[in-house]
Design a protein around this motif. Structure first.
Motif, PDB file in Angstrom:
ATOM      1  N   VAL A  25       0.865  -1.273  -0.090  1.00  0.00           N
ATOM      2  CA  VAL A  25      -0.079  -0.198   0.139  1.00  0.00           C
ATOM      3  C   VAL A  25       0.952   1.079  -0.083  1.00  0.00           C
ATOM      4  O   VAL A  25       0.595   2.373  -0.726  1.00  0.00           O
ATOM      5  N   MET A  26       2.057   1.328   0.621  1.00  0.00           N
ATOM      6  CA  MET A  26       2.616   2.227   0.828  1.00  0.00           C
ATOM      7  C   MET A  26       3.431   2.640  -0.581  1.00  0.00           C
ATOM      8  O   MET A  26       3.726   3.705  -0.979  1.00  0.00           O
ATOM      9  N   THR A  27       3.916   1.495  -1.079  1.00  0.00           N
ATOM     10  CA  THR A  27       4.791   1.558  -2.095  1.00  0.00           C
ATOM     11  C   THR A  27       3.690   2.389  -3.610  1.00  0.00           C
ATOM     12  O   THR A  27       4.080   3.200  -4.283  1.00  0.00           O
ATOM     13  N   ALA A  28       2.529   1.847  -3.506  1.00  0.00           N
ATOM     14  CA  ALA A  28       1.403   2.408  -4.414  1.00  0.00           C
ATOM     15  C   ALA A  28       1.346   4.038  -4.406  1.00  0.00           C
ATOM     16  O   ALA A  28       1.251   4.697  -5.084  1.00  0.00           O
ATOM     17  N   GLU A  29       1.185   4.280  -2.789  1.00  0.00           N
ATOM     18  CA  GLU A  29       1.045   5.568  -2.700  1.00  0.00           C
ATOM     19  C   GLU A  29       2.091   6.539  -3.023  1.00  0.00           C
ATOM     20  O   GLU A  29       1.982   7.672  -3.341  1.00  0.00           O
ATOM     21  N   LEU A  30       3.207   6.035  -2.751  1.00  0.00           N
ATOM     22  CA  LEU A  30       4.569   6.735  -3.110  1.00  0.00           C
ATOM     23  C   LEU A  30       4.649   6.820  -4.632  1.00  0.00           C
ATOM     24  O   LEU A  30       5.063   7.701  -5.181  1.00  0.00           O
ATOM     25  N   CYS A  31       4.512   5.730  -5.353  1.00  0.00           N
ATOM     26  CA  CYS A  31       4.541   5.777  -6.939  1.00  0.00           C
ATOM     27  C   CYS A  31       3.310   6.760  -7.504  1.00  0.00           C
ATOM     28  O   CYS A  31       3.929   7.504  -8.331  1.00  0.00           O
ATOM     29  N   SER A  32       2.525   7.124  -6.849  1.00  0.00           N
ATOM     30  CA  SER A  32       1.414   7.953  -7.217  1.00  0.00           C
ATOM     31  C   SER A  32       1.928   9.513  -7.186  1.00  0.00           C
ATOM     32  O   SER A  32       1.395  10.359  -7.620  1.00  0.00           O
ATOM     33  N   LEU A  33       3.071   9.625  -6.018  1.00  0.00           N
ATOM     34  CA  LEU A  33       3.568  10.972  -6.086  1.00  0.00           C
ATOM     35  C   LEU A  33       4.924  11.053  -7.028  1.00  0.00           C
ATOM     36  O   LEU A  33       5.540  12.232  -7.059  1.00  0.00           O
ATOM     37  N   GLY A  34       5.004  10.284  -7.987  1.00  0.00           N
ATOM     38  CA  GLY A  34       6.115  10.354  -9.151  1.00  0.00           C
ATOM     39  C   GLY A  34       7.298   9.431  -8.724  1.00  0.00           C
ATOM     40  O   GLY A  34       8.313   9.303  -9.520  1.00  0.00           O
ATOM     41  N   TYR A  35       7.448   8.764  -7.577  1.00  0.00           N
ATOM     42  CA  TYR A  35       8.563   7.770  -7.311  1.00  0.00           C
ATOM     43  C   TYR A  35       8.572   6.597  -8.349  1.00  0.00           C
ATOM     44  O   TYR A  35       7.520   6.196  -8.719  1.00  0.00           O
ATOM     45  N   GLU A  36       9.776   6.142  -8.494  1.00  0.00           N
ATOM     46  CA  GLU A  36      10.086   5.129  -9.326  1.00  0.00           C
ATOM     47  C   GLU A  36      10.935   4.101  -8.518  1.00  0.00           C
ATOM     48  O   GLU A  36      11.549   4.409  -7.895  1.00  0.00           O
ATOM     49  N   THR A  37      10.310   2.820  -8.363  1.00  0.00           N
ATOM     50  CA  THR A  37      10.688   1.791  -7.273  1.00  0.00           C
ATOM     51  C   THR A  37      12.049   1.096  -8.026  1.00  0.00           C
ATOM     52  O   THR A  37      12.369   1.257  -9.307  1.00  0.00           O
ATOM     53  N   THR A  38      12.920   0.780  -7.145  1.00  0.00           N
ATOM     54  CA  THR A  38      14.243   0.174  -7.439  1.00  0.00           C
ATOM     55  C   THR A  38      14.533  -0.860  -6.690  1.00  0.00           C
ATOM     56  O   THR A  38      14.136  -0.969  -5.405  1.00  0.00           O
ATOM     57  N   ASP A  39      15.279  -2.113  -7.204  1.00  0.00           N
ATOM     58  CA  ASP A  39      15.454  -3.239  -6.377  1.00  0.00           C
ATOM     59  C   ASP A  39      16.865  -2.805  -5.761  1.00  0.00           C
ATOM     60  O   ASP A  39      17.239  -3.595  -4.869  1.00  0.00           O
ATOM     61  N   SER A  40      17.570  -1.685  -6.186  1.00  0.00           N
ATOM     62  CA  SER A  40      18.983  -1.648  -5.651  1.00  0.00           C
ATOM     63  C   SER A  40      18.820  -0.264  -4.620  1.00  0.00           C
ATOM     64  O   SER A  40      18.609   0.592  -4.866  1.00  0.00           O
ATOM     65  N   PRO A  41      19.096  -0.588  -3.262  1.00  0.00           N
ATOM     66  CA  PRO A  41      18.999   0.580  -2.397  1.00  0.00           C
ATOM     67  C   PRO A  41      19.955   1.438  -2.468  1.00  0.00           C
ATOM     68  O   PRO A  41      19.768   2.807  -2.240  1.00  0.00           O
ATOM     69  N   GLN A  42      21.255   1.097  -3.237  1.00  0.00           N
ATOM     70  CA  GLN A  42      22.127   2.304  -3.442  1.00  0.00           C
ATOM     71  C   GLN A  42      21.669   3.307  -4.319  1.00  0.00           C
ATOM     72  O   GLN A  42      22.184   4.248  -4.507  1.00  0.00           O
ATOM     73  N   GLU A  43      20.764   2.602  -5.355  1.00  0.00           N
ATOM     74  CA  GLU A  43      20.338   3.943  -6.466  1.00  0.00           C
ATOM     75  C   GLU A  43      19.475   4.904  -5.653  1.00  0.00           C
ATOM     76  O   GLU A  43      18.973   5.812  -6.223  1.00  0.00           O
ATOM     77  N   ALA A  44      18.549   4.515  -4.665  1.00  0.00           N
ATOM     78  CA  ALA A  44      17.668   5.057  -4.098  1.00  0.00           C
ATOM     79  C   ALA A  44      17.771   6.344  -3.364  1.00  0.00           C
ATOM     80  O   ALA A  44      18.636   6.244  -2.401  1.00  0.00           O
ATOM     81  N   GLU A  45      17.070   7.477  -3.745  1.00  0.00           N
ATOM     82  CA  GLU A  45      17.137   8.602  -2.863  1.00  0.00           C
ATOM     83  C   GLU A  45      16.206   8.604  -1.662  1.00  0.00           C
ATOM     84  O   GLU A  45      16.515   9.238  -0.857  1.00  0.00           O
TER      85      GLU A  45
END
Length: 450
Positions: free
Chosen positions: A22-42
């Motif tokens: 649910v949280m992932t979907a909410e954040l994607c709606s704000l324009g975030y793109e998911t990544t499987d690499s934590p090193q890439e994530a802001e």
């Protein structure tokens, strides 16, 4: 401009995983793109578990690991947010002990994660670094989800919290009293999942058999199941976390009658000794458990039963442990997991005398797991030659079997798998197979097409 990237890790049980979706979907709606690499994530979110000591230790270790990625030499992380059970339980002290974390959010903030992150990233005046309140949240069908499970299988969380008050358990403190969703709301969500390609619904709650007791009209799990089986597109319905005392004849008749409901029940009994069960504040003793299991197997002879046990509960004597071991040998569960008792502050069991040493607890766990390995091997050997429905999960890493899947008697993550050969498969396919070999955990099968 490219979308900012986020990484979300969820620890603990499938119930926690649904919150993360649910949280992932909410954040994607704000324009975030998911990544499987934590090193890439802001933005990094860690959804934590705090059920028992090992879960707490894992959560803390993961916080430290992810916090290192705020170092520009190691990662791109600008904001680290910790959610779920750990903040809910220890929020008052966590934000002082872990200054690396930008924000701690309790379970009520699942649906509000977007607003929190927006304020955090924008630099607006924030509330305290810890936001925790009395647990009342319960998701609804209107909440979108980004599935963390394979697209053909999804968890359906039918309730939140628990009212059983087992003496060793902190779940009621963390998650609150049991709160059921309406059947109509659950059917709407199940229809959405089916339309998205989900073929297997895995029904979960802290206690699925307590479903509906808190709602007007007191709808039952049996009523919910009968409406779920009517949905187009759903091939399997699986039931986890069924309290033994909540199993009744109606549920068993429905499971036996409906082809869509897997002949599988997860039935956590925790122990078999009457005195230990009483000290655990569990309803019913060994005779009740045995009667329930006999009733289940009589109604559904081919059913696969899973259970979980706790060893080393305060006061568990060698004799009581041997009784538990004898019980395991006699009942012969298809699948079984063992937890060592964790002394959790704030629970009645933590104050009990005659606490068992960690060494003894670990030894007892090992003894039961070794015995269960023998039982599981014998059970699986007995399946050789049988025909099973198997849901294809994907390609296999074995040369002799092209694909991997799960028989209806195997739940994801916690049970074994079935290796397949003899056909061309697509993930999510339901295929008819014959079991040709088995070990203590996995089955090996050839499809009827060969």
């Amino acid at each position: 401009m490219s979308s900012p990237k986020m990484y979300l890790s969820s620890l603990g049980c499938p119930k926690n995983l649904v919150d993360a979706e649910v949280m992932t979907a909410e954040l994607c709606s704000l324009g975030y793109e998911t990544t499987d690499s934590p090193q890439e994530a802001e933005l990094i979110l860690l959804n934590t578990c705090a059920f028992i000591l090992p879960a707490k230790e894992e959560s803390i270790a993961e916080i430290f690991r992810l916090a290192q990625l705020k170092d520009p030499a190691r990662g791109a992380c600008r904001h680290l947010v910790v959610t779920g059970c750990l903040p809910q339980r220890y929020g008052d002290s966590l934000h002082k002990l872990l200054p690396e974390v930008d924000l701690f959010l309790g379970i009520n903030e699942v649906a509000r994660i977007g607003a929190h992150v927006r304020r955090l990233v924008s630099g607006e005046a924030l509330p305290p670094r810890i936001v925790v309140s009395e647990p009342t949240f319960i998701m609804g069908s209107q909440a979108p989800r980004v599935l963390a499970t394979p697209g053909h299988s999804a968890y359906l969380k039918i309730a939140e919290g628990c009212s059983n008050r087992c003496s060793y358990c902190v779940i009621p403190q963390i998650r609150g009293a049991a709160r059921s969703r309406s059947i109509d709301d659950l059917i709407r969500e199940a229809e959405t999942l089916a339309a998205a390609g989900v073929k297997e619904l895995i029904v979960i709650a802290q206690d699925t058999t307590a479903y509906g007791k808190d709602l007007p009209g007191k709808p039952t799990l049996d009523e919910l199941l009968r409406q779920l089986v009517a949905l187009d597109g759903i091939s399997w319905i699986r039931i986890l976390y069924a309290y033994p005392g909540g199993i009744d004849g109606k549920i068993l008749k429905t499971i036996a009658r409906e082809d869509k409901i897997c002949k599988y029940l997860d039935l956590p009994i925790q122990h078999s000794d009457d005195r230990i069960l009483d000290a655990m504040n569990r309803r019913g003793g060994q005779q009740t458990i045995v009667s329930t299991i006999n009733e289940i197997r009589k109604a559904i002879p081919d059913i696969a039963l899973r259970t979980s046990l706790i060893v080393g509960f305060p006061g568990e004597s060698p004799k009581q442990f041997r009784g538990l071991l004898d019980f395991v040998k006699a009942v012969r569960f298809d699948h079984l997991g063992v937890f060592v008792y964790s002394r959790e502050e704030g629970t009645p069991a933590a104050k009990l005398p005659r606490q068992v040493s960690q060494k003894v607890k670990e030894e007892r766990r090992q003894i039961i797991m070794e015995e269960q390995a023998i039982i599981s091997y014998q059970v699986n050997q007995g399946l050789i030659g049988s025909r099973q429905w198997v849901m294809v999960e994907g390609k296999s890493d074995r040369q002799d079997y092209s694909h991997i899947g799960r028989a209806s008697r195997q739940a994801p993550e916690i049970d074994g798998v079935t290796y397949l050969k003899g056909g061309s498969f697509t993930t999510g396919d339901l295929v008819r197979c014959t079991v040709i070999a088995a070990d203590e955990y996995d089955l090996f099968a050839v499809t009827d097409a060969l």
